[in-house]
Design an enzyme around this catalytic site. Structure first.
Site, PDB file in Angstrom:
ATOM      1  N   THR A 207      44.495  27.103  59.916  1.00 39.12           N
ATOM      2  CA  THR A 207      43.161  25.345  61.231  1.00 39.12           C
ATOM      3  C   THR A 207      42.268  25.552  59.816  1.00 39.12           C
ATOM      4  OG1 THR A 207      43.176  26.543  62.962  1.00 39.12           O
ATOM      5  CG2 THR A 207      41.185  25.321  62.602  1.00 39.12           C
TER       6      THR A 207
ATOM      7  N   SER B  18      36.744  24.384  42.835  1.00 40.38           N
ATOM      8  CA  SER B  18      35.339  25.864  43.642  1.00 40.38           C
ATOM      9  C   SER B  18      34.333  24.523  44.256  1.00 40.38           C
ATOM     10  CB  SER B  18      35.533  26.873  42.985  1.00 40.38           C
ATOM     11  OG  SER B  18      35.115  27.877  44.365  1.00 40.38           O
ATOM     12  N   GLY B  19      34.839  24.366  45.594  1.00 41.98           N
ATOM     13  CA  GLY B  19      33.067  23.799  46.055  1.00 41.98           C
ATOM     14  C   GLY B  19      32.254  24.633  45.655  1.00 41.98           C
ATOM     15  N   HIS B  20      32.099  26.080  44.607  1.00 41.45           N
ATOM     16  CA  HIS B  20      30.471  26.987  44.749  1.00 41.45           C
ATOM     17  C   HIS B  20      30.115  26.344  43.369  1.00 41.45           C
ATOM     18  CE1 HIS B  20      31.661  30.527  43.688  1.00 41.45           C
ATOM     19  NE2 HIS B  20      32.740  30.090  44.321  1.00 41.45           N
TER      20      HIS B  20
ATOM     21  N   CYS C 223      32.095  38.247  38.433  1.00 41.26           N
ATOM     22  CA  CYS C 223      33.480  39.602  38.989  1.00 41.26           C
ATOM     23  C   CYS C 223      32.965  40.330  38.091  1.00 41.26           C
ATOM     24  CB  CYS C 223      34.520  39.027  38.886  1.00 41.26           C
ATOM     25  SG  CYS C 223      34.635  36.944  39.884  1.00 41.26           S
TER      26      CYS C 223
ATOM     27  N   GLN D 157      35.174  26.005  36.169  1.00 40.98           N
ATOM     28  CA  GLN D 157      34.174  26.050  35.307  1.00 40.98           C
ATOM     29  C   GLN D 157      33.786  24.613  34.818  1.00 40.98           C
ATOM     30  OE1 GLN D 157      31.706  27.941  35.025  1.00 40.98           O
ATOM     31  NE2 GLN D 157      32.486  30.077  36.236  1.00 40.98           N
TER      32      GLN D 157
HETATM   33  C1  LIG Z   1      37.543  30.205  35.620  1.00 48.78           C
HETATM   34  C2  LIG Z   1      37.348  30.210  37.285  1.00 48.78           C
HETATM   35  N1  LIG Z   1      38.323  30.349  37.326  1.00 48.78           N
HETATM   36  C3  LIG Z   1      38.278  31.088  39.305  1.00 48.78           C
HETATM   37  C4  LIG Z   1      37.396  31.373  39.794  1.00 48.78           C
HETATM   38  C5  LIG Z   1      37.578  31.576  40.751  1.00 48.78           C
HETATM   39  O1  LIG Z   1      37.218  30.838  41.858  1.00 48.78           O
HETATM   40  P1  LIG Z   1      35.954  31.442  43.488  1.00 48.78           P
HETATM   41  O2  LIG Z   1      35.313  32.248  43.368  1.00 48.78           O
HETATM   42  O3  LIG Z   1      35.943  30.174  44.383  1.00 48.78           O
HETATM   43  O4  LIG Z   1      37.586  31.685  44.370  1.00 48.78           O
HETATM   44  C6  LIG Z   1      36.029  31.244  38.747  1.00 48.78           C
HETATM   45  C7  LIG Z   1      35.360  32.008  39.357  1.00 48.78           C
HETATM   46  O5  LIG Z   1      33.889  32.315  38.895  1.00 48.78           O
HETATM   47  C8  LIG Z   1      36.256  30.604  37.568  1.00 48.78           C
HETATM   48  O6  LIG Z   1      35.591  31.318  36.960  1.00 48.78           O
END
Ligand SMILES: Cc1ncc(COP(=O)(O)O)c(C=O)c1O
Length: 380
Positions: free
Chosen positions: A236, A198-200, A323, A178
């Site tokens: 891969t 994390s890219g997204h 999540c 974050q």
């Molecule tokens: C603090 C934190 N760690 C880990 C993740 C997990 O990342 P990813 O969605 O790329 O698996 C998130 C995603 O919301 C996050 O906010």
């Protein structure tokens, strides 16, 4: 449409999508193949790695591409635990980690590891002194998020890094998913051994990410196979995804200084506007808070109903984290902060990107006020 749910995911930049498409269609070779197409793909992968390393001010050999934050966190935590289990079986983390850390820790507990989950204060922050107190001679890893995904609290990773320096056998993992591009920090100056991104979360693509593994720090790989990513992550390589990630990171870093300032202004405007609405309590702290997250409770209203009502006005926000929002359980972070259950149940998270504007914030404040009034009327 106003999209204020950027901590859940961000809209990929057009340039990122263009790169992904070009690499996928024109340089589709397998980097492990001996022929020219393979060589081209390998070169692109290496350039992407070089770019990510340069942007994070680390060595090229310290970057490993992953499928995102969840994988990076699992790889660092379980990989370090597996490799070091004969040296010690104790790990330290906080009680407000993302499920990808929390559940990894719980799985290790089932395998006989002991985990200390440190409490947080009313602002969602752990104390570095608590970290030091929790250290035992069997401690092998400290894992901690930099910015909390539900309320935006910034954890004292610099202080913890200083502590870790005095314990050379303890590894230090930071979940920077974050924070990257929004809250500056140095990987090399804070004794960090592992760091996941994390890219997204920064306008790259879902299913892309990277794990920094400091030169000299080691983990046991979790995927066995063709020994890609210098044996740390077989499978891969997602070449187009890695190129997209490096582009998204470059664009994010270029926009970072101005973008962060703008987000701070918008966050403060939202804070002032929402504070004026009766029955709203802001949960995000003023100090040690990231610029892009604002969490508040709607005391007495159900956050889910509120989110859908706001959606009718084409405004997109979240309950807590993406999540846990479908699980309908109140935010763990808020409960750990001591927020009453009823307030935690009515929590809403706004999360910004560099592209959001003050005009959007003004519209959102007005829409929130109208929606709250409407829903309260229905309830009475
Ligand atoms: C603090 C934190 N760690 C880990 C993740 C997990 O990342 P990813 O969605 O790329 O698996 C998130 C995603 O919301 C996050 O906010």
């Amino acid at each position: 449409m106003i999209y204020f749910d950027n901590s859940a995911t961000t809209k990929p930049y057009k340039e990122v999508l263009d790169s992904f498409l070009t690499v996928s269609s024109e340089y589709f070779g397998n980097p492990s193949s001996l022929h020219g197409l393979g060589g081209q793909a390998e070169k692109l992968l290496s350039q992407a790695r070089e770019q990510v390393a340069k942007l994070l001010a680390v060595k090229l050999s310290e970057i490993y591409f992953t499928s995102g934050g969840t994988e990076g966190n699992n790889l660092a935590i379980k990989g370090a635990a597996l490799l070091n289990k004969n040296r010690g079986r104790h790990l330290i983390t906080s009680s407000v980690e993302h499920p990808s850390v929390r559940a990894a820790m719980e799985q290790l507990e089932q395998e006989g590891f002991e985990i200390t989950y440190l409490p947080v204060d009313a602002t969602g922050r752990i104390s570095a002194a608590d970290v030091e107190k929790a250290i035992r001679k069997e401690t092998i890893l400290i894992s901690m998020m930099h910015v909390n995904n539900e309320v935006g609290t910034v954890q004292p990773i610099e202080e913890v890094g200083k502590i870790v320096k005095n314990y050379p056998t303890i590894l230090f993992h930071v979940d920077a998913i974050q924070s990257i591009g929004k809250v500056p920090f140095s990987l090399t100056e804070n004794n960090i051994d592992f760091c996941s991104i994390s890219g997204h979360k920064f306008h790259g693509l879902k299913g892309t990410g990277a794990l920094y593994i400091r030169e000299g720090a080691r983990i046991a790989p979790l995927f066995s196979g063709g020994s890609q990513e210098r044996k740390m992550r077989s499978g891969t390589e997602n070449v187009a995804g890695a190129v997209a990630l490096s582009k998204a990171l470059r664009m994010t870093m270029e926009k970072s200084a101005a973008g962060t300032e703008r987000m701070k202004k918008i966050q403060s405007m939202l804070r002032t506007g929402l504070n004026r609405i009766e029955g709203i309590t802001i949960n995000t702290p003023i100090e040690n808070a990231a610029p892009h997250i604002l969490n508040f409770s709607l005391n007495g209203l159900k956050s889910e109903v509120f989110i859908h009502a706001l959606e009718q006005r084409e405004i997109f926000v979240s309950t807590t984290s993406a999540c846990s929002s479908k699980k309908k359980s109140p935010s763990k972070t808020l409960l750990e902060m001591g927020v009453p259950e009823s307030a935690a149940e009515s929590a809403v998270r706004i999360s910004l990107s560099f592209d959001n504007t003050e005009a959007e914030a003004a519209t959102v404040i007005e829409a929130i006020e109208k929606t709250v009034n409407q829903l309260r009327k229905v309830m009475n």
